[in-house]
Design an enzyme around this catalytic site. Sequence first.
Site, mmCIF file in Angstrom:
data_model
loop_
_atom_site.group_PDB
_atom_site.id
_atom_site.type_symbol
_atom_site.label_atom_id
_atom_site.label_comp_id
_atom_site.label_asym_id
_atom_site.label_seq_id
_atom_site.Cartn_x
_atom_site.Cartn_y
_atom_site.Cartn_z
ATOM 1 N N GLU A 75 0.813 -1.226 0.000
ATOM 2 C CA GLU A 75 0.000 0.000 0.000
ATOM 3 C C GLU A 75 0.844 1.272 0.000
ATOM 4 O O GLU A 75 1.717 1.456 0.857
ATOM 5 C CB GLU A 75 -0.934 0.016 1.204
ATOM 6 C CG GLU A 75 -1.877 1.215 1.219
ATOM 7 C CD GLU A 75 -3.031 1.078 2.198
ATOM 8 O OE1 GLU A 75 -3.752 2.067 2.389
ATOM 9 O OE2 GLU A 75 -3.201 -0.020 2.771
ATOM 10 N N LYS B 290 -8.608 -1.368 0.932
ATOM 11 C CA LYS B 290 -9.646 -1.758 1.881
ATOM 12 C C LYS B 290 -10.514 -2.799 1.220
ATOM 13 O O LYS B 290 -11.031 -2.589 0.114
ATOM 14 C CB LYS B 290 -10.489 -0.537 2.271
ATOM 15 C CG LYS B 290 -10.885 -0.501 3.720
ATOM 16 C CD LYS B 290 -9.674 -0.412 4.573
ATOM 17 C CE LYS B 290 -10.059 -0.300 6.041
ATOM 18 N NZ LYS B 290 -8.998 -0.904 6.845
#
Length: 413
Positions: free
Chosen positions: A217, A233
């Site tokens: 990420e 997410k």
Amino acid sequence: MAHGKSTERMRKVGPYGVETLPQVPVDVPAAPAACRNALTERARLQWHRRDGGDPAALAEEFLAAHGLPLHDLTRPTPAHHHTRACGAALYLSAAAGAHLAGAPTTAPEPAPTLPDLTVVVYDHGPTRTTGPTPPTPWWLGPWTESWTPRQHADAVDAVRAAIGRGDVYQTNLVGHAAARYTGDPRPALSRLSALPGARYGGVLTGDGWAIGCASPETLIEVTDGHLITRPIKGTRPATPAGRAELLTSAKERAEHIMIVDLERNDLARIARTGTVTVDDLFTVRRWCDLWQAESTVRATAADGLGLADLLRATCPGGSVTGAPKHAALTQIDTLEPVGRGASMGALGWVTPGHIDLGLTIRTAAADTELLHTWAGGGITWDSDAHAEVAEAAAKTAPIRATLAGRETRQDQR
């Protein structure tokens, strides 16, 4: 606060004396690949919260003092040459990020020797050649969790109750585990960078500690004034059925979009008006044996944006805190039994005109006695407590297997 040059060796202090481990090549996440074997440390800043002050300002001032001015990120990237500092590693803990956000951080840290801020400036040196070295015996003991599955599930239910009261919309909960080890932990931590999807794979070391990262990420990337963050997410097993389930899950999509909106707001604080856009909304990507949903948020930096304000706006990352961010951080401090240490912070490479910091999910750390891992997930009103506990276990399983030297299922394919 420690200034000046610090060794990259790890010392293990115990009743039988001091063991000094050999130096290892620089392998900082996001460092230029062509430079990694030809970097030498010029200067180091390490800061703990107990030292006081503003870690974002300290980092910017320290870098400027060592030839890496980052007070205006809109300037074009200078040519990369070998007569100045190549760049610097920058690490900021989750607790330091909460400190920047003005949120409480009262939970005890499981690895208190780890700094909350580290900045290491590197010069170019002679290319390193590493010959074969005898293997160091490596042993990793059983993992001890900081909370039981029941306690984790109770915390999930507590977040759901807070959402029902309107205190928060979403909170990310993170658990910790530790295991004793013998031998040099750095080869084990280095193995994490080979995990599939580890966009920010690498290791940062200090005196008595080391951090290994396999994060997919992007917390924040800046190139010539262009800002990018890539929040992740939504998680499912990396099977055809898991992919279909992730794409059709209303709960996962709502959770994801909530965090994308939070990241849009974070960037809007430091961007030119009207330049924040969202690309690739809810794109499914793979990390080890998991599908994860990722989006890309872009913006143009406001005139005069510097590193300190960038860190204040983006740390800690919204995908590992929740919404609203300050309320979620307050709840995290109440519910999590220990601090987040090296996880859920920032780690990467900075140089004038370019910053690339990964969010330290899928991250492990070593002190002189223990290895530490962290894993969790975002909790919404629709969350199932037992499913959230299982998701955290699925995220940490490849990390623990790799640290132990075992192959994961992904490796065997």
